[in-house]
Design a protein around this motif. Structure first.
Motif, PDB file in Angstrom:
ATOM      1  N   GLN A 143      13.528  12.179  -1.900  1.00 61.26           N
ATOM      2  CA  GLN A 143      13.155  11.584  -3.174  1.00 61.26           C
ATOM      3  C   GLN A 143      13.578  12.430  -4.370  1.00 61.26           C
ATOM      4  O   GLN A 143      13.484  11.984  -5.514  1.00 61.26           O
ATOM      5  CB  GLN A 143      11.628  11.377  -3.228  1.00 61.26           C
ATOM      6  CG  GLN A 143      10.791  12.655  -3.400  1.00 61.26           C
ATOM      7  CD  GLN A 143      10.625  13.469  -2.129  1.00 61.26           C
ATOM      8  OE1 GLN A 143      11.091  13.087  -1.071  1.00 61.26           O
ATOM      9  NE2 GLN A 143       9.952  14.607  -2.246  1.00 61.26           N
ATOM     10  N   LEU A 175       7.509   7.494   2.290  1.00 57.87           N
ATOM     11  CA  LEU A 175       7.264   6.553   1.191  1.00 57.87           C
ATOM     12  C   LEU A 175       8.542   6.314   0.397  1.00 57.87           C
ATOM     13  O   LEU A 175       8.879   5.169   0.052  1.00 57.87           O
ATOM     14  CB  LEU A 175       6.171   7.090   0.264  1.00 57.87           C
ATOM     15  CG  LEU A 175       4.728   6.962   0.777  1.00 57.87           C
ATOM     16  CD1 LEU A 175       3.799   7.838  -0.054  1.00 57.87           C
ATOM     17  CD2 LEU A 175       4.266   5.515   0.750  1.00 57.87           C
ATOM     18  N   SER A 176       9.263   7.378   0.098  1.00 60.61           N
ATOM     19  CA  SER A 176      10.499   7.247  -0.665  1.00 60.61           C
ATOM     20  C   SER A 176      11.541   6.443   0.103  1.00 60.61           C
ATOM     21  O   SER A 176      12.192   5.554  -0.473  1.00 60.61           O
ATOM     22  CB  SER A 176      11.053   8.636  -1.003  1.00 60.61           C
ATOM     23  OG  SER A 176      12.279   8.537  -1.696  1.00 60.61           O
ATOM     24  N   GLU A 216       9.099   3.154  -1.975  1.00 54.91           N
ATOM     25  CA  GLU A 216       7.874   3.273  -2.744  1.00 54.91           C
ATOM     26  C   GLU A 216       7.830   4.607  -3.468  1.00 54.91           C
ATOM     27  O   GLU A 216       8.531   5.551  -3.101  1.00 54.91           O
ATOM     28  CB  GLU A 216       6.658   3.119  -1.819  1.00 54.91           C
ATOM     29  CG  GLU A 216       6.603   1.766  -1.130  1.00 54.91           C
ATOM     30  CD  GLU A 216       5.308   1.544  -0.374  1.00 54.91           C
ATOM     31  OE1 GLU A 216       4.370   2.340  -0.569  1.00 54.91           O
ATOM     32  OE2 GLU A 216       5.243   0.577   0.408  1.00 54.91           O
ATOM     33  N   SER A 217       6.997   4.707  -4.486  1.00 50.03           N
ATOM     34  CA  SER A 217       6.865   5.948  -5.231  1.00 50.03           C
ATOM     35  C   SER A 217       6.018   6.930  -4.439  1.00 50.03           C
ATOM     36  O   SER A 217       5.168   6.544  -3.632  1.00 50.03           O
ATOM     37  CB  SER A 217       6.222   5.693  -6.596  1.00 50.03           C
ATOM     38  OG  SER A 217       4.928   5.142  -6.437  1.00 50.03           O
ATOM     39  N   SER A 218       6.280   8.212  -4.669  1.00 54.38           N
ATOM     40  CA  SER A 218       5.522   9.256  -3.983  1.00 54.38           C
ATOM     41  C   SER A 218       5.223  10.378  -4.954  1.00 54.38           C
ATOM     42  O   SER A 218       5.774  10.436  -6.055  1.00 54.38           O
ATOM     43  CB  SER A 218       6.319   9.797  -2.786  1.00 54.38           C
ATOM     44  OG  SER A 218       7.368  10.647  -3.242  1.00 54.38           O
ATOM     45  N   ASP A 234       1.655  13.598  -0.534  1.00 51.23           N
ATOM     46  CA  ASP A 234       0.947  12.360  -0.243  1.00 51.23           C
ATOM     47  C   ASP A 234       0.273  12.471   1.128  1.00 51.23           C
ATOM     48  O   ASP A 234       0.778  13.134   2.033  1.00 51.23           O
ATOM     49  CB  ASP A 234       1.933  11.184  -0.232  1.00 51.23           C
ATOM     50  CG  ASP A 234       2.541  10.942  -1.603  1.00 51.23           C
ATOM     51  OD1 ASP A 234       1.882  10.283  -2.419  1.00 51.23           O
ATOM     52  OD2 ASP A 234       3.667  11.418  -1.846  1.00 51.23           O
ATOM     53  N   SER A 265       0.854   6.442   3.702  1.00 52.08           N
ATOM     54  CA  SER A 265       2.222   6.039   4.046  1.00 52.08           C
ATOM     55  C   SER A 265       2.313   5.131   5.263  1.00 52.08           C
ATOM     56  O   SER A 265       3.421   4.715   5.624  1.00 52.08           O
ATOM     57  CB  SER A 265       3.066   7.289   4.298  1.00 52.08           C
ATOM     58  OG  SER A 265       2.684   7.912   5.521  1.00 52.08           O
ATOM     59  N   ALA A 281       3.993   1.682   4.793  1.00 47.56           N
ATOM     60  CA  ALA A 281       5.410   1.909   4.484  1.00 47.56           C
ATOM     61  C   ALA A 281       6.168   2.338   5.735  1.00 47.56           C
ATOM     62  O   ALA A 281       7.312   1.923   5.958  1.00 47.56           O
ATOM     63  CB  ALA A 281       5.539   2.974   3.399  1.00 47.56           C
ATOM     64  N   ARG A 338       6.829  -0.716   7.900  1.00 48.45           N
ATOM     65  CA  ARG A 338       7.895  -1.538   7.327  1.00 48.45           C
ATOM     66  C   ARG A 338       9.258  -0.879   7.500  1.00 48.45           C
ATOM     67  O   ARG A 338      10.251  -1.544   7.853  1.00 48.45           O
ATOM     68  CB  ARG A 338       7.612  -1.790   5.845  1.00 48.45           C
ATOM     69  CG  ARG A 338       8.585  -2.794   5.223  1.00 48.45           C
ATOM     70  CD  ARG A 338       8.220  -3.153   3.806  1.00 48.45           C
ATOM     71  NE  ARG A 338       8.424  -2.057   2.884  1.00 48.45           N
ATOM     72  CZ  ARG A 338       7.439  -1.310   2.367  1.00 48.45           C
ATOM     73  NH1 ARG A 338       6.175  -1.564   2.686  1.00 48.45           N
ATOM     74  NH2 ARG A 338       7.708  -0.331   1.533  1.00 48.45           N
TER      75      ARG A 338
END
Length: 269
Positions: free
Chosen positions: A98, A126-127, A131-133, A142, A147, A150, A153
């Motif tokens: 990230q 997450l990145s 998604e934001s982290s 985090d 997570s 995420a 997915r």
């Protein structure tokens, strides 16, 4: 039926796999020592001129982007080509993915090449999932629990088993999932132990029939060794040699007896 961590450790030690590690300069020594202590055979082969050829003879490949450069990236792609041609598993460690434009681009390219396992901290996962982290540099800020969706997915979209590591680890292939407990608070204070865990995931993947079992096995081995090493350690310095000793000393039957995991056989935990 799933292969237990102890079953995989027995297979690993019966026929030690050759694991090609394209990893960062900080991690090379500890990653090699971790693999040797566990019972595998490490090889730090990263140059594009030989990386692809070597990947065809290795039991597994691991790719870590901790110290990125154009020659490293070229070697990574050559090695992935070789691993895929030979039908070998490969593991991706998206260190600080990230943090910069280069890392985000290279990480996206590597995920698109469909690794067998992706292992990272919660901020990295997450990145990767878009998604934001709260991650800053290589530090994950985090919680693993944040997570998990995420990770599921990302597993479904990439085809990889996703292993999120932290105080409590989470592994998922998008359908199955497992949580692993153990380790020591001294582990994050030892440089590159996470990177070395990626190498161990590669060793387990080389002997496993399934990437999910491989990730669970490697994380369980690490967690039990960390728990054992914590006993008697007074800080990160005294912990480090105890950890290598513990990785080596754990017998397969002890690993199956001492590991703490839930959800391995069922639906998402």
């Amino acid at each position: 039926m799933s292969q237990t961590p102890g079953t995989l450790l027995a297979a690993l030690r019966a026929e030690p796999p050759l694991v090609q590690c394209i990893t960062n300069y900080v991690a090379m020594n500890i990653a090699a020592n971790v693999l040797l202590a566990a019972g595998a055979s490490p090889a730090m082969v990263s140059d594009a001129e030989e990386a692809g050829e070597f990947a065809r003879i290795a039991g597994a490949l691991t790719v870590n982007i901790g110290t990125l450069s154009a020659p490293f990236v070229e070697g990574m792609h050559a090695a992935i080509d070789g691993a895929k041609q030979a039908g070998r598993p490969w593991v991706f460690d998206p260190v600080a993915c990230q943090a910069t434009t280069l890392r985000r681009r290279v990480s996206a390219e590597l995920v698109a090449r469909r690794p067998t396992i992706i292992r990272g901290n919660a901020s990295e996962i997450l990145s990767l999932a878009g998604e934001s982290s709260q991650g800053q540099g290589v530090d994950g800020r985090d919680d693993v629990a944040v997570s998990e969706e995420a990770a599921r997915r990302l597993a479904r979209e990439s085809g990889a088993v996703v292993a999120v590591t932290g105080p409590e680890d989470y592994v998922t292939d998008g359908t199955r999932s497992a949580r692993i407990w153990g380790g020591s608070p001294w582990m994050p204070l030892n440089t590159a132990l996470g990177c070395a865990l990626t190498g161990l995931c590669g060793a387990y993947a080389a002997v496993a029939k399934d990437g999910f079992d491989a990730a669970v096995g490697a994380l369980a081995h690490y967690a039990v060794a960390g728990t054992r090493a914590h006993e008697g350690a007074v800080g990160p310095g005294s912990f480090a040699p105890r950890f290598l000793d513990a990785l080596h000393a754990i017998a397969p039957e002890e690993l199956d007896k001492e590991h703490r995991l839930r959800g391995h056989e069922g639906a998402p935990a």
